[in-house]
Design an enzyme around this catalytic site. Structure first.
Site, mmCIF file in Angstrom:
data_model
loop_
_atom_site.group_PDB
_atom_site.id
_atom_site.type_symbol
_atom_site.label_atom_id
_atom_site.label_comp_id
_atom_site.label_asym_id
_atom_site.label_seq_id
_atom_site.Cartn_x
_atom_site.Cartn_y
_atom_site.Cartn_z
ATOM 1 C CB CYS A 146 -0.814 -0.109 1.261
ATOM 2 S SG CYS A 146 -1.988 -1.236 1.143
ATOM 3 N NE ARG A 166 -1.206 -0.805 -3.864
ATOM 4 C CZ ARG A 166 -2.118 -1.432 -3.218
ATOM 5 N NH1 ARG A 166 -3.356 -0.900 -3.968
ATOM 6 N NH2 ARG A 166 -2.393 -2.422 -2.628
ATOM 7 C CB SER A 167 -4.321 1.492 -1.538
ATOM 8 O OG SER A 167 -5.655 0.935 -0.965
ATOM 9 C CB ALA A 168 -4.231 5.593 2.223
ATOM 10 C CG ASN A 177 0.355 3.971 6.409
ATOM 11 O OD1 ASN A 177 -0.755 3.877 6.097
ATOM 12 N ND2 ASN A 177 0.927 2.683 6.837
ATOM 13 C CG HIS A 207 -9.750 3.704 0.756
ATOM 14 N ND1 HIS A 207 -8.686 3.775 0.002
ATOM 15 C CD2 HIS A 207 -9.694 2.924 1.674
ATOM 16 C CE1 HIS A 207 -7.903 2.634 0.305
ATOM 17 N NE2 HIS A 207 -8.670 2.235 1.593
ATOM 18 C CG LEU A 208 -12.825 8.047 5.884
ATOM 19 C CD1 LEU A 208 -13.667 9.212 6.083
ATOM 20 C CD2 LEU A 208 -12.311 7.491 7.046
#
Length: 264
Positions: A146, A166-168, A177, A207-208
């Site tokens: 990620c 890239r993705s969180a 992080n 995102h949530l």
């Protein structure tokens, strides 16, 4: 930690509903950046309690080049359990890529050692980069990286780090992080006789999860407190010599924890 709360608030207001790999669904935005001045304190979220022990041990585990959760389990850390196979293996994930990126045959590159040498020898280099996104290994990993790439920058005797993620998972993952890469910056700065500068956090899909929205709104009702201070054992000058006992967190007085389910 206002930048983190601002991100959460932004996604709640402007996020797009999307499906995702886990089937949970998200509110998502694409492209966002936060900055943290590491001279102003250690950027650990205070509007809910974060498990500092997990953050430190996971980072030490990465730096060991380890990809088996046995070390984590022995230290009471369960954050990778859902993805490991029966023997505890995760495949060539972060630790493998950081410490032994496969080039060909038996040859590999220790990116951590390489970047520290670059910082010391050529601090103005624009090539001080570590990547975990090894396309040839993605299908062997239990979970694709990620946080995929980070770059260091030296100016005025200070070391800064920028991460591209890239993705969180904003509610559960991002506080870890932020703290993990800020801590890594402190560690490498000390090993290179530099002061810490900034940690810059750049996102792709932030995102949530839809089952985290209530928790996010609760967190936004809480007033941030003063940032704590992370003290490192000043005697440690080799990145691989750090142990859990070499870190002391001072003045961390967070709000109570907020539980939320992990999307696997």
């Amino acid at each position: 930690m206002h930048p983190y709360l601002d991100l959460m608030r932004h996604v709640l207001q402007y996020g797009h509903k999307k499906t995702d790999r886990t089937g949970t669904g998200t509110l998502s935005i694409f492209g966002y950046q936060m900055r943290f001045d590491l001279q102003q304190g250690f950027p650990l979220v205070t509007t809910k309690q974060c498990h500092v022990k997990s953050i430190i041990h996971e980072l030490l585990w990465f730096l060991r080049g380890d990809t088996n959760i046995d070390y984590l389990k022995k230290n009471g850390i369960s954050i990778w359990n859902e993805w490991a196979d029966k023997s505890g293996e995760l495949g060539p994930v972060y630790g493998h890529q950081w410490r032994s990126w496969t080039v060909s045959g038996d040859k590999s590159i220790d990116q951590i050692a390489q970047v520290i040498q670059q910082i010391k020898a050529t601090p103005d280099s624009r090539r001080m980069i570590i990547s975990a996104w090894n396309v040839g290994d993605l299908d062997k990993m239990a979970l694709a990286p990620c946080h995929v790439l980070f770059q260091f920058y030296v100016v005025d005797g200070k070391l800064s780090c920028q991460l591209y993620q890239r993705s969180a998972d904003i509610f559960l993952g991002v506080p870890f992080n932020i703290a993990s890469y800020s801590l890594l910056t402190l560690m490498i700065a000390q090993c290179c006789n530099l002061k810490p500068g900034e940690f810059i956090h750049t996102f792709g899909d932030a995102h949530l999860y839809l089952n985290h929205l209530e928790q996010a709104r609760l967190q936004l009702t809480r007033e941030p407190k003063s940032l704590p201070i992370m003290e490192l054992n000043p005697a440690i000058r080799n990145i691989l010599d750090f142990r859990y006992e070499d870190f002391t967190l001072h003045n961390y007085d967070p709000h109570p924890p907020i539980k939320a389910p992990v999307a696997v």
